[in-house]
Design a protein around this motif. Structure first.
Motif, mmCIF file in Angstrom:
data_model
loop_
_atom_site.group_PDB
_atom_site.id
_atom_site.type_symbol
_atom_site.label_atom_id
_atom_site.label_comp_id
_atom_site.label_asym_id
_atom_site.label_seq_id
_atom_site.Cartn_x
_atom_site.Cartn_y
_atom_site.Cartn_z
ATOM 1 N N HIS A 70 13.041 -12.064 1.900
ATOM 2 C CA HIS A 70 12.476 -11.265 0.827
ATOM 3 C C HIS A 70 12.435 -9.795 1.247
ATOM 4 C CE1 HIS A 70 9.426 -12.999 3.406
ATOM 5 N NE2 HIS A 70 8.695 -11.934 3.199
ATOM 6 N N ILE A 71 12.115 -8.935 0.330
ATOM 7 C CA ILE A 71 12.086 -7.498 0.595
ATOM 8 C C ILE A 71 10.925 -7.179 1.531
ATOM 9 C CG2 ILE A 71 11.773 -5.233 -0.440
ATOM 10 C CD1 ILE A 71 12.996 -6.418 -3.014
ATOM 11 N N THR A 72 11.228 -6.424 2.566
ATOM 12 C CA THR A 72 10.198 -6.040 3.521
ATOM 13 C C THR A 72 10.300 -4.550 3.817
ATOM 14 O OG1 THR A 72 11.632 -6.524 5.409
ATOM 15 C CG2 THR A 72 10.194 -8.302 4.656
ATOM 16 N N VAL A 73 9.228 -4.005 4.336
ATOM 17 C CA VAL A 73 9.210 -2.624 4.809
ATOM 18 C C VAL A 73 8.923 -2.693 6.299
ATOM 19 C CG1 VAL A 73 8.122 -0.373 4.586
ATOM 20 C CG2 VAL A 73 8.384 -1.828 2.576
ATOM 21 N N ASP A 74 9.906 -2.325 7.094
ATOM 22 C CA ASP A 74 9.803 -2.502 8.533
ATOM 23 C C ASP A 74 9.629 -1.195 9.293
ATOM 24 O OD1 ASP A 74 10.106 -5.193 8.187
ATOM 25 O OD2 ASP A 74 12.250 -5.187 8.545
ATOM 26 N N LEU A 75 9.040 -0.192 8.667
ATOM 27 C CA LEU A 75 8.871 1.107 9.308
ATOM 28 C C LEU A 75 8.046 0.985 10.585
ATOM 29 C CD1 LEU A 75 9.339 4.160 9.141
ATOM 30 C CD2 LEU A 75 7.219 4.323 7.849
ATOM 31 N N VAL A 76 6.903 0.326 10.512
ATOM 32 C CA VAL A 76 6.056 0.156 11.696
ATOM 33 C C VAL A 76 6.682 -0.862 12.635
ATOM 34 C CG1 VAL A 76 3.785 -0.586 12.507
ATOM 35 C CG2 VAL A 76 3.977 0.808 10.442
ATOM 36 N N TRP A 77 7.134 -1.973 12.082
ATOM 37 C CA TRP A 77 7.680 -3.064 12.891
ATOM 38 C C TRP A 77 8.833 -2.590 13.780
ATOM 39 C CZ3 TRP A 77 12.239 -5.809 13.481
ATOM 40 C CH2 TRP A 77 12.134 -7.075 14.056
ATOM 41 N N ALA A 78 9.703 -1.744 13.234
ATOM 42 C CA ALA A 78 10.879 -1.277 13.976
ATOM 43 C C ALA A 78 10.512 -0.326 15.109
ATOM 44 C CB ALA A 78 11.854 -0.599 13.028
ATOM 45 N N ASN A 79 9.322 0.230 15.069
ATOM 46 C CA ASN A 79 8.943 1.229 16.065
ATOM 47 C C ASN A 79 7.911 0.742 17.078
ATOM 48 O OD1 ASN A 79 10.570 3.503 15.202
ATOM 49 N ND2 ASN A 79 9.338 3.423 13.336
ATOM 50 N N VAL A 80 7.720 -0.569 17.152
ATOM 51 C CA VAL A 80 6.814 -1.122 18.160
ATOM 52 C C VAL A 80 7.587 -2.104 19.028
ATOM 53 C CG1 VAL A 80 4.741 -0.814 16.746
ATOM 54 C CG2 VAL A 80 5.990 -2.969 16.633
ATOM 55 N N GLY A 81 6.970 -2.520 20.105
ATOM 56 C CA GLY A 81 7.608 -3.449 21.030
ATOM 57 C C GLY A 81 7.662 -4.864 20.487
ATOM 58 N N PRO A 82 8.406 -5.738 21.173
ATOM 59 C CA PRO A 82 8.584 -7.121 20.714
ATOM 60 C C PRO A 82 7.273 -7.895 20.570
ATOM 61 C CG PRO A 82 10.074 -6.635 22.520
ATOM 62 C CD PRO A 82 9.186 -5.452 22.364
ATOM 63 N N ARG A 83 6.315 -7.644 21.446
ATOM 64 C CA ARG A 83 5.039 -8.362 21.367
ATOM 65 C C ARG A 83 4.316 -8.022 20.064
ATOM 66 N NH1 ARG A 83 -0.326 -7.377 24.584
ATOM 67 N NH2 ARG A 83 -1.349 -9.374 24.230
#
Length: 170
Positions: A70-83
């Motif tokens: 589904h449509i997501t906004v990954d602005l924060v997700w893309a800029n943090v570590g894997p954990r």
């Protein structure tokens, strides 16, 4: 359930959603073809098409919710570590699970009300509650798949990657 049987269950839900896409497309194509070439309309074609589209939407929710398509906004997700990405995924999936569970509960009320009120189609007088029930089943399947996704994100994140060429972010 073993992993293989769980994946077969997930694939079955996705195939059901795909079948409804085909049914809706065939209904529209046949109705337009008959109307434009033979000047004939299928009785209740509009009502059936409308209800089938509703079914398609709810089964589509089930198919896309597990895969995260589904449509997501990954602005924060893309800029943090894997954990933190994993925790964001778990939190977002839990919120989605809550929302779809409430939606499923309220849709069941709609199915029950439609059955109790004996709502019928206009032309042929078909009961509409079975269409609502099939849509509800798709929503219930979405709850199950989102619960499976949540479980896997928390306890077995390696199972979330279908393509063996795609490696999880380390």
């Amino acid at each position: 359930m073993k992993r293989a049987s769980m994946d077969r269950f997930i694939d079955t839900i996705e195939w059901i959603a795909a079948a409804f896409v085909g049914i809706v497309a065939a209904n529209i194509f046949i109705a337009v073809l008959l109307r434009n070439i033979f000047n004939y309309s299928i009785p209740d074609s509009f009502d059936i098409g409308r209800m089938m589209l509703g079914i398609l939407i709810f089964w589509g929710i089930a198919a896309t919710s597990y895969r995260g398509g589904h449509i997501t906004v990954d602005l924060v997700w893309a800029n943090v570590g894997p954990r933190y990405q994993r925790w964001i995924d778990v939190f977002a999936t839990l919120v989605l699970l809550f929302v779809v569970t409430v939606q499923t509960w309220t849709l069941f009320d709609k199915v029950h009300g439609t059955y109790k009120d004996n709502v019928l189609t206009f032309d042929m007088g078909m009961p509409t509650w079975p269409f609502f029930a099939v849509a509800w089943a798709g929503d219930a399947a979405a709850v199950l798949l989102i619960a499976i996704r949540t479980w896997r994100l928390i306890f077995s994140p390696e199972l979330m990657h279908d393509d063996p060429k795609i490696k999880p972010v380390e």
